[in-house]
Design a protein around this motif. Sequence first.
Motif, mmCIF file in Angstrom:
data_model
loop_
_atom_site.group_PDB
_atom_site.id
_atom_site.type_symbol
_atom_site.label_atom_id
_atom_site.label_comp_id
_atom_site.label_asym_id
_atom_site.label_seq_id
_atom_site.Cartn_x
_atom_site.Cartn_y
_atom_site.Cartn_z
ATOM 1 N N ALA A 246 0.815 -1.217 0.000
ATOM 2 C CA ALA A 246 0.000 0.000 0.000
ATOM 3 C C ALA A 246 0.846 1.264 0.000
ATOM 4 O O ALA A 246 0.314 2.359 -0.190
ATOM 5 C CB ALA A 246 -0.925 0.005 1.210
ATOM 6 N N GLY A 247 2.150 1.137 0.249
ATOM 7 C CA GLY A 247 3.003 2.312 0.362
ATOM 8 C C GLY A 247 2.696 3.131 1.595
ATOM 9 O O GLY A 247 2.823 4.363 1.581
ATOM 10 N N CYS A 248 2.329 2.454 2.679
ATOM 11 C CA CYS A 248 1.863 3.130 3.898
ATOM 12 C C CYS A 248 2.812 2.855 5.059
ATOM 13 O O CYS A 248 3.309 1.728 5.213
ATOM 14 C CB CYS A 248 0.454 2.638 4.246
ATOM 15 N N ALA A 249 3.061 3.860 5.882
ATOM 16 C CA ALA A 249 3.843 3.670 7.108
ATOM 17 C C ALA A 249 3.099 2.743 8.052
ATOM 18 O O ALA A 249 1.856 2.728 8.106
ATOM 19 C CB ALA A 249 4.103 5.009 7.772
ATOM 20 N N LEU A 250 3.843 1.967 8.839
ATOM 21 C CA LEU A 250 3.276 0.948 9.730
ATOM 22 C C LEU A 250 3.725 1.200 11.159
ATOM 23 O O LEU A 250 4.922 1.380 11.414
ATOM 24 C CB LEU A 250 3.735 -0.442 9.280
ATOM 25 N N HIS A 251 2.771 1.209 12.076
ATOM 26 C CA HIS A 251 3.080 1.248 13.507
ATOM 27 C C HIS A 251 2.363 0.078 14.163
ATOM 28 O O HIS A 251 1.131 0.023 14.179
ATOM 29 C CB HIS A 251 2.631 2.565 14.137
ATOM 30 N N LEU A 252 3.140 -0.860 14.698
ATOM 31 C CA LEU A 252 2.573 -2.086 15.263
ATOM 32 C C LEU A 252 2.130 -1.850 16.700
ATOM 33 O O LEU A 252 2.927 -1.465 17.560
ATOM 34 C CB LEU A 252 3.602 -3.209 15.194
ATOM 35 N N ALA A 253 0.843 -2.080 16.951
ATOM 36 C CA ALA A 253 0.263 -1.826 18.271
ATOM 37 C C ALA A 253 0.636 -2.933 19.247
ATOM 38 O O ALA A 253 0.639 -4.116 18.893
ATOM 39 C CB ALA A 253 -1.261 -1.726 18.160
ATOM 40 N N HIS A 254 0.934 -2.520 20.493
ATOM 41 C CA HIS A 254 1.310 -3.446 21.580
ATOM 42 C C HIS A 254 1.986 -4.696 21.002
ATOM 43 O O HIS A 254 1.458 -5.803 21.043
ATOM 44 C CB HIS A 254 0.122 -3.814 22.472
ATOM 45 N N ALA A 255 3.180 -4.474 20.467
ATOM 46 C CA ALA A 255 3.887 -5.495 19.686
ATOM 47 C C ALA A 255 4.533 -6.535 20.601
ATOM 48 O O ALA A 255 5.754 -6.569 20.789
ATOM 49 C CB ALA A 255 4.933 -4.849 18.788
ATOM 50 N N THR A 256 3.693 -7.380 21.162
ATOM 51 C CA THR A 256 4.143 -8.411 22.091
ATOM 52 C C THR A 256 4.282 -9.752 21.377
ATOM 53 O O THR A 256 3.825 -9.937 20.258
ATOM 54 C CB THR A 256 3.138 -8.551 23.245
ATOM 55 N N MET A 257 4.914 -10.686 22.076
ATOM 56 C CA MET A 257 4.945 -12.102 21.662
ATOM 57 C C MET A 257 4.460 -12.899 22.865
ATOM 58 O O MET A 257 5.235 -13.229 23.767
ATOM 59 C CB MET A 257 6.360 -12.510 21.260
ATOM 60 N N ASN A 258 3.157 -13.184 22.893
ATOM 61 C CA ASN A 258 2.526 -13.757 24.069
ATOM 62 C C ASN A 258 2.206 -15.246 23.892
ATOM 63 O O ASN A 258 2.400 -15.816 22.831
ATOM 64 C CB ASN A 258 1.245 -12.991 24.400
ATOM 65 N N PHE A 259 1.721 -15.840 24.976
ATOM 66 C CA PHE A 259 1.307 -17.237 25.047
ATOM 67 C C PHE A 259 2.533 -18.152 25.010
ATOM 68 O O PHE A 259 3.616 -17.776 24.542
ATOM 69 C CB PHE A 259 0.305 -17.599 23.940
ATOM 70 N N GLY A 260 2.336 -19.363 25.508
ATOM 71 C CA GLY A 260 3.443 -20.298 25.644
ATOM 72 C C GLY A 260 4.160 -20.609 24.352
ATOM 73 O O GLY A 260 5.374 -20.861 24.343
ATOM 74 N N VAL A 261 3.441 -20.572 23.228
ATOM 75 C CA VAL A 261 4.053 -20.918 21.942
ATOM 76 C C VAL A 261 5.113 -19.911 21.515
ATOM 77 O O VAL A 261 5.913 -20.196 20.619
ATOM 78 C CB VAL A 261 2.972 -21.030 20.837
#
Length: 525
Positions: A246-261
């Motif tokens: 899309a040619g759009c800037a990206l801001h990742l919200a609450h960029a966590t890596m959760n859960f046991g996996v």
Amino acid sequence: MDLVFRDAEVVDGTGDASYRADVAVEGGRIAAIVKEGAAAGCLRPTARRVVDAEGLVLSPGFIDMHAHSDLALLRDPNHSAKAAQGVTLEVLGQDGLSYAPVDDRTLAEVRRAITGWNGSGDDIDFDWRTVGEYLDRLDRGIAVNAAYLVPQGTVRMYAVGWEDRPATESELDHMRRLVAEGMEQGAVGMSSGLTYTPGMYAKDAELTELCRVVAGYGGYYCPHHRSYGAGALEAYEEMVRLTRDAGCALHLAHATMNFGVNEGRAPELLALLDEALDAGADISLDTYPYTPGCTTLVAVLPSWAGEGGPEAVLARLRDDATAERIRHHLEVVGSDGCHGVPVDWDTIEISGVSHGSLADWVGRRVDGWATARRLLLEDRLGTTILQHVGHEENVRTIMRHRVHTGGSDGILQGTKPHPRAYGTFPQYLGRYARDLGVLSLEECVAHLTSRPAARLGLRDRGVVREGCVADLVLFDPDTVAAGSTYESPRTLPTGIPHVLVGGAFVIEDGRRTDALPGRSVRRGR
């Protein structure tokens, strides 16, 4: 001058080493900075008020890149939950669901859908329908400044409804117009909640078209993407690819890596982002400095259970056969609402209810589907939860990243909210910078000030520099700390005696003043 901070240790937000200086404020802006040891003949500024800042740090005001204060700013003029932390700007309209743009039908539906985030709104005069009208409402005076993201889920609700299907061409045109109008009226970008209905029903092609509109106005896309559990890395990669197309800037919200996996997998996420950044992508992210998440209980249900809206969800929950199908998806298959991971009820703690008769449930863990179903029905989907699924090493690893910013994701509703709502920014400064040394103080302040200001396109905020808006925080680096805990989540922080918004004290000598200097911060202004 109006005001001088005398002998402050200035951490200016750039990440550079601190320095000792007098900082003067005049007319709501930083008028002069006189460093210690300035050349002879350089007079120290004088003012009608002088604050002795010996031993204290003066920094730019903190920018909360992920806030859920959409109604709280109107409901509670005090707003100490954020002002006392040193927050001087919040970004609202998060996770694809908020209160503009709407028509009467959509407003009623979105109020029901996010009661758990913001309350029912019965105490609010909803005298707006467009993004511009909502921002005008904020301009009547609020505790801190606020920017706004066009909420894609609300836009889809408005143009398509609650059906799980592709938008027609005319519906897509309607959504494009709604996003464009919101951007023209001052929104800074667009958000999505891709584990929340109805926004999650949008396929990539639809989202790409809307992101193209956002990009045309110089805004950014802020997705709560499709999974933070099973398939999390694939979900992050999907957002990187989509915004590249899309040619759009990206801001990742609450960029966590959760859960046991995902335990220990934060470096894989950062490697994915580094590859995209090195290839020229415009990406940033925010996190909160805690392990548990916070959402609504209804959000963990499978997406098919949400089709048709809140009343349809309740009808399905009342039907025993359908409720059993929901349970099977939650406990065996892994609901897409629960990030593809079979639910572990022991990790889910009730943090708030909408009906007082259920107040005894607050603070208790959900003991199984029968209890969850009962709460959803009796509380009419208004229950909020903490989900204890995070990993400390992932939290620390991600917050070190070069494009990281701070966001509280603070839900202020409920008897026992997540402590991040009242503690995120002093938690960064006290626990993670001073006590653990995960970041230096200068790095930490940059993460909370100049980096988010750059993402928002604000050239006169986020740094201590002559001519910039005097959104400022004076704090004690030795004592600053979050007072909020899981047991007492509404306790205010310590070590932050003064907070200014536009040169006006909102926190003075540790107490909230009655000033309401906050206004909307609009794209392009």
